[in-house]
Design a protein around this motif. Sequence first.
Motif, PDB file in Angstrom:
ATOM      1  N   VAL A 140       0.834  -1.201   0.000  1.00 22.54           N
ATOM      2  CA  VAL A 140       0.000   0.000   0.000  1.00 22.54           C
ATOM      3  C   VAL A 140       0.868   1.250   0.000  1.00 22.54           C
ATOM      4  CG1 VAL A 140      -1.750   1.314   1.265  1.00 22.54           C
ATOM      5  CG2 VAL A 140      -1.880  -1.187   1.179  1.00 22.54           C
ATOM      6  N   VAL A 141       0.531   2.191  -0.888  1.00 17.47           N
ATOM      7  CA  VAL A 141       1.151   3.513  -0.930  1.00 17.47           C
ATOM      8  C   VAL A 141       0.049   4.549  -0.824  1.00 17.47           C
ATOM      9  CG1 VAL A 141       2.522   5.146  -2.286  1.00 17.47           C
ATOM     10  CG2 VAL A 141       3.039   2.700  -2.392  1.00 17.47           C
ATOM     11  N   THR A 142       0.215   5.510   0.067  1.00 16.30           N
ATOM     12  CA  THR A 142      -0.748   6.602   0.172  1.00 16.30           C
ATOM     13  C   THR A 142      -0.008   7.924   0.043  1.00 16.30           C
ATOM     14  OG1 THR A 142      -2.486   7.612   1.532  1.00 16.30           O
ATOM     15  CG2 THR A 142      -0.653   6.576   2.722  1.00 16.30           C
ATOM     16  N   VAL A 143      -0.537   8.827  -0.787  1.00 16.23           N
ATOM     17  CA  VAL A 143       0.139  10.080  -1.122  1.00 16.23           C
ATOM     18  C   VAL A 143      -0.785  11.257  -0.836  1.00 16.23           C
ATOM     19  CG1 VAL A 143       1.346  11.382  -2.925  1.00 16.23           C
ATOM     20  CG2 VAL A 143       1.356   8.889  -2.983  1.00 16.23           C
ATOM     21  N   ASP A 144      -0.247  12.295  -0.200  1.00 17.72           N
ATOM     22  CA  ASP A 144      -0.996  13.528   0.026  1.00 17.72           C
ATOM     23  C   ASP A 144      -0.102  14.717  -0.276  1.00 17.72           C
ATOM     24  OD1 ASP A 144      -3.811  14.123   1.629  1.00 17.72           O
ATOM     25  OD2 ASP A 144      -2.419  15.808   1.697  1.00 17.72           O
ATOM     26  N   ILE A 145      -0.682  15.799  -0.746  1.00 19.39           N
ATOM     27  CA  ILE A 145       0.100  16.971  -1.118  1.00 19.39           C
ATOM     28  C   ILE A 145       0.572  17.763   0.093  1.00 19.39           C
ATOM     29  CG2 ILE A 145      -1.821  18.609  -1.308  1.00 19.39           C
ATOM     30  CD1 ILE A 145      -0.455  19.574  -3.931  1.00 19.39           C
ATOM     31  N   ASP A 146      -0.054  17.541   1.251  1.00 20.88           N
ATOM     32  CA  ASP A 146       0.261  18.294   2.464  1.00 20.88           C
ATOM     33  C   ASP A 146       1.127  17.435   3.383  1.00 20.88           C
ATOM     34  OD1 ASP A 146       0.055  19.367   5.165  1.00 20.88           O
ATOM     35  OD2 ASP A 146      -1.562  20.638   4.419  1.00 20.88           O
ATOM     36  N   ARG A 147       2.338  17.906   3.699  1.00 17.96           N
ATOM     37  CA  ARG A 147       3.239  17.096   4.522  1.00 17.96           C
ATOM     38  C   ARG A 147       2.723  16.911   5.944  1.00 17.96           C
ATOM     39  NH1 ARG A 147       6.561  19.993   7.942  1.00 17.96           N
ATOM     40  NH2 ARG A 147       6.551  22.274   7.678  1.00 17.96           N
ATOM     41  N   HIS A 148       1.947  17.902   6.444  1.00 14.38           N
ATOM     42  CA  HIS A 148       1.398  17.748   7.787  1.00 14.38           C
ATOM     43  C   HIS A 148       0.385  16.608   7.830  1.00 14.38           C
ATOM     44  CE1 HIS A 148       3.460  21.379   8.813  1.00 14.38           C
ATOM     45  NE2 HIS A 148       2.688  22.154   8.076  1.00 14.38           N
ATOM     46  N   VAL A 149      -0.411  16.481   6.773  1.00 22.59           N
ATOM     47  CA  VAL A 149      -1.366  15.386   6.681  1.00 22.59           C
ATOM     48  C   VAL A 149      -0.626  14.052   6.599  1.00 22.59           C
ATOM     49  CG1 VAL A 149      -3.152  14.347   5.222  1.00 22.59           C
ATOM     50  CG2 VAL A 149      -3.175  16.808   5.651  1.00 22.59           C
ATOM     51  N   SER A 150       0.423  14.008   5.792  1.00 19.83           N
ATOM     52  CA  SER A 150       1.202  12.771   5.647  1.00 19.83           C
ATOM     53  C   SER A 150       1.847  12.362   6.968  1.00 19.83           C
ATOM     54  CB  SER A 150       2.281  12.954   4.579  1.00 19.83           C
ATOM     55  OG  SER A 150       1.718  13.237   3.322  1.00 19.83           O
ATOM     56  N   GLU A 151       2.444  13.323   7.670  1.00 20.32           N
ATOM     57  CA  GLU A 151       3.120  13.015   8.933  1.00 20.32           C
ATOM     58  C   GLU A 151       2.145  12.441   9.957  1.00 20.32           C
ATOM     59  OE1 GLU A 151       4.783  16.747   9.979  1.00 20.32           O
ATOM     60  OE2 GLU A 151       6.469  16.615   8.568  1.00 20.32           O
ATOM     61  N   ALA A 152       0.976  13.073  10.063  1.00 21.46           N
ATOM     62  CA  ALA A 152      -0.018  12.592  11.022  1.00 21.46           C
ATOM     63  C   ALA A 152      -0.516  11.206  10.651  1.00 21.46           C
ATOM     64  CB  ALA A 152      -1.179  13.587  11.104  1.00 21.46           C
ATOM     65  N   ALA A 153      -0.802  10.986   9.369  1.00 20.89           N
ATOM     66  CA  ALA A 153      -1.300   9.678   8.934  1.00 20.89           C
ATOM     67  C   ALA A 153      -0.269   8.593   9.174  1.00 20.89           C
ATOM     68  CB  ALA A 153      -1.682   9.742   7.458  1.00 20.89           C
ATOM     69  N   ARG A 154       0.999   8.893   8.911  1.00 24.41           N
ATOM     70  CA  ARG A 154       2.047   7.886   9.119  1.00 24.41           C
ATOM     71  C   ARG A 154       2.092   7.446  10.589  1.00 24.41           C
ATOM     72  NH1 ARG A 154       5.872  10.736   7.534  1.00 24.41           N
ATOM     73  NH2 ARG A 154       5.901  10.056   5.352  1.00 24.41           N
ATOM     74  N   ALA A 155       2.048   8.426  11.497  1.00 26.99           N
ATOM     75  CA  ALA A 155       2.116   8.103  12.919  1.00 26.99           C
ATOM     76  C   ALA A 155       0.887   7.328  13.378  1.00 26.99           C
ATOM     77  CB  ALA A 155       2.268   9.394  13.729  1.00 26.99           C
ATOM     78  N   ARG A 156      -0.278   7.699  12.910  1.00 24.77           N
ATOM     79  CA  ARG A 156      -1.513   7.087  13.400  1.00 24.77           C
ATOM     80  C   ARG A 156      -1.774   5.729  12.765  1.00 24.77           C
ATOM     81  NH1 ARG A 156      -4.518  12.995  13.535  1.00 24.77           N
ATOM     82  NH2 ARG A 156      -3.445  13.677  15.459  1.00 24.77           N
ATOM     83  N   LEU A 157      -1.358   5.556  11.519  1.00 27.30           N
ATOM     84  CA  LEU A 157      -1.436   4.220  10.921  1.00 27.30           C
ATOM     85  C   LEU A 157      -0.485   3.269  11.641  1.00 27.30           C
ATOM     86  CD1 LEU A 157      -1.612   5.259   7.165  1.00 27.30           C
ATOM     87  CD2 LEU A 157      -3.377   3.970   8.389  1.00 27.30           C
ATOM     88  N   ALA A 158       0.693   3.771  12.023  1.00 23.77           N
ATOM     89  CA  ALA A 158       1.641   2.939  12.770  1.00 23.77           C
ATOM     90  C   ALA A 158       1.061   2.529  14.120  1.00 23.77           C
ATOM     91  CB  ALA A 158       2.956   3.683  12.954  1.00 23.77           C
ATOM     92  N   ALA A 159       0.283   3.426  14.735  1.00 24.45           N
ATOM     93  CA  ALA A 159      -0.346   3.092  16.015  1.00 24.45           C
ATOM     94  C   ALA A 159      -1.354   1.956  15.861  1.00 24.45           C
ATOM     95  CB  ALA A 159      -1.029   4.335  16.591  1.00 24.45           C
TER      96      ALA A 159
END
Length: 390
Positions: A140-159
């Motif tokens: 799975v690859v997920t891409v967003d134009i906003d780095r703040h959105v990407s950073e939050a999603a990465r941390a919360r998906l890891a949780a």
Amino acid sequence: MVARLEREVALAPGPVRDALLALPREVLIPQAYVRRSAPDETPRRWDLLDWSKPGDRDELLRLLYSGESVPIQHDGEPILSRIPGPRSGGAITAMSSVAGMTADLLHQLGLGRGQRVLDVGTGAGVTASVACFVCGHDGVVTVDIDRHVSEAARARLAALGYRPVVATGDGTAGWPAQVPYDRIFISFAVPRVPPALMSQLAPNGRALMTLGTSSPSWPGLAVVTRSESGVVEGELIAVEFGHRGGWGFDRLFLSREFRDQITTSPGDWTRRSRLEPPADTARGMWLALDHFFPGLVRHFGADHLTIGAPECGSWMRVCPADSGRWDVTGAGPRDVWAELQDVAGRWQAAGSPHTYRLEIDADGTQRVTTSCGALSWPIPAPCRDHGDIR
């Protein structure tokens, strides 16, 4: 929430249902905005609710499991380590989409174990989490134009135990490092099928996206496939609801003043007609109208059919009269009723289609047409002066 979606026939048995049932949304979305201002009130006011605050939990749970869209970012702010509380002015810049629409589209996407999935427009990460649950996070690859959105999603998906590739960039350009993809999903409206994504679609692959114009009223769902031999084919389905436009997407709307004008003004003219307005369910006609005569927005809150053209101030409303006749009132330089009847006639002559063929040529040309070719229109290439749609 899942039970309610099942009752509404928006969620069928299968892996998507299982993924949503297993997803603790408060872990994926521990903070969310709730609007406190009235619909037309300015400046707009929101409260940022936080799961770590016991006093916020009941309202946050109701919001997260209501099935409605959930605002998660205000004015492009950093999402991690925010201080909860009120916000004023500005705009919501990221959200989690309506659960029923997301569930239905992901079911149509046909996710399966071992597939490689490209999720364009990460948002809160709901689509990425479903893809990880069903397919396995390694593909799975997920891409967003906003780095703040990407950073939050990465941390919360890891949780949640998921570690997909979470990238920041222009999602319409795809993510070449992991090609090809068996499934591609875009969670915002685009004006045409992004060619880069089609080049990254695997044989026997499928892509879903909302194709929209500047009007929010009549979206179309593009379903694009690549055959085993590499032939790209698509169809455009007229739907009731679709995703909103992405970053840089010019969006027409009816202001409160314009809505008041078109529902109460006597207009420039009134004529009585025996032609019945097209039904709301004639979505294939409304989709065609949006492309043949762009710039129109439906006022769905009005008692009767009411349409405005905010860029030029034209409008039309239709009210039942007597003996199967209708009073049509209009104003402005455009005769919206004539435009409507013109497209309705052509649509009926073409067999009243609900689904159109979407032709995507190797040279970038895209065109929508009926199977018999009786009704068709081109999808223009993006104008460089208005920037990329992302």
